[in-house]
Design a protein around this motif. Sequence first.
Motif, PDB file in Angstrom:
ATOM      1  N   VAL A  20       0.843  -1.198   0.000  1.00 21.59           N
ATOM      2  CA  VAL A  20       0.000   0.000   0.000  1.00 21.59           C
ATOM      3  C   VAL A  20       0.882   1.252   0.000  1.00 21.59           C
ATOM      4  N   ILE A  21       1.909   1.255   0.829  1.00 24.99           N
ATOM      5  CA  ILE A  21       2.821   2.400   0.898  1.00 24.99           C
ATOM      6  C   ILE A  21       3.590   2.546  -0.417  1.00 24.99           C
ATOM      7  N   ALA A  22       4.049   1.430  -0.980  1.00 29.96           N
ATOM      8  CA  ALA A  22       4.781   1.496  -2.246  1.00 29.96           C
ATOM      9  C   ALA A  22       3.884   2.040  -3.361  1.00 29.96           C
ATOM     10  N   ALA A  23       2.628   1.604  -3.418  1.00 24.35           N
ATOM     11  CA  ALA A  23       1.703   2.086  -4.449  1.00 24.35           C
ATOM     12  C   ALA A  23       1.447   3.582  -4.290  1.00 24.35           C
ATOM     13  N   GLU A  24       1.252   4.027  -3.063  1.00 21.32           N
ATOM     14  CA  GLU A  24       1.033   5.460  -2.830  1.00 21.32           C
ATOM     15  C   GLU A  24       2.293   6.258  -3.190  1.00 21.32           C
ATOM     16  N   ALA A  25       3.458   5.709  -2.890  1.00 19.07           N
ATOM     17  CA  ALA A  25       4.705   6.382  -3.255  1.00 19.07           C
ATOM     18  C   ALA A  25       4.812   6.520  -4.766  1.00 19.07           C
ATOM     19  N   ARG A  26       4.460   5.475  -5.506  1.00 18.99           N
ATOM     20  CA  ARG A  26       4.486   5.553  -6.972  1.00 18.99           C
ATOM     21  C   ARG A  26       3.554   6.647  -7.482  1.00 18.99           C
ATOM     22  N   ARG A  27       2.345   6.715  -6.907  1.00 19.78           N
ATOM     23  CA  ARG A  27       1.392   7.752  -7.324  1.00 19.78           C
ATOM     24  C   ARG A  27       1.928   9.151  -7.003  1.00 19.78           C
ATOM     25  N   ALA A  28       2.539   9.308  -5.825  1.00 21.00           N
ATOM     26  CA  ALA A  28       3.082  10.614  -5.436  1.00 21.00           C
ATOM     27  C   ALA A  28       4.234  11.022  -6.356  1.00 21.00           C
ATOM     28  N   VAL A  29       5.088  10.078  -6.706  1.00 21.69           N
ATOM     29  CA  VAL A  29       6.204  10.358  -7.617  1.00 21.69           C
ATOM     30  C   VAL A  29       5.661  10.778  -8.986  1.00 21.69           C
ATOM     31  N   ALA A  30       4.628  10.095  -9.453  1.00 21.66           N
ATOM     32  CA  ALA A  30       4.026  10.442 -10.748  1.00 21.66           C
ATOM     33  C   ALA A  30       3.389  11.832 -10.704  1.00 21.66           C
ATOM     34  N   ARG A  31       2.659  12.118  -9.619  1.00 22.94           N
ATOM     35  CA  ARG A  31       2.027  13.446  -9.486  1.00 22.94           C
ATOM     36  C   ARG A  31       3.072  14.559  -9.491  1.00 22.94           C
ATOM     37  N   ALA A  32       4.222  14.284  -8.883  1.00 29.39           N
ATOM     38  CA  ALA A  32       5.281  15.289  -8.805  1.00 29.39           C
ATOM     39  C   ALA A  32       6.092  15.371 -10.105  1.00 29.39           C
TER      40      ALA A  32
END
Length: 140
Positions: A20-32
């Motif tokens: 869950v944390i890894a998936a959210e990190a991927r989304r945050a990296v993409a948003r940034a």
Amino acid sequence: MLAAIDLATGQLTTIDINPVIAAEARRAVARAGFTDLVTVICGDGYHGHPPAGPFDRILATCSVRGVLPTWLDQLTPDGVVLVPLAHGGIHPLTIIGHTTTTPMARGAGSANFMSAEGPLFQPYPGAHPQPPDQPLPRPP
């Protein structure tokens, strides 16, 4: 979470055992907009990530019982590991780097981090809420 940085290329590799944390990190990296610079791995940072090394910096954001030789093997010759070492319920922040013949460590301050999961998990009585008559749970 474990992060490894290559200062020469600006590449950052981060590893988290929690999907869950890894998936959210991927989304945050993409948003940034940093998907070209940051790689998010879902897995156990116990072995680091040799395919992306060597790294200038390896940063552990959870306390561990010790520094793995595999982490040191993934460092550039002048690279360092910054890690909170689990020690009697406290987490002294430690910098470890290479000398010509052996790794050397020095204290960098005190810190408070969650315990690692997996092979580096370090239980401390009273550090986690639990009934007094039951042993500490081990992660799967």
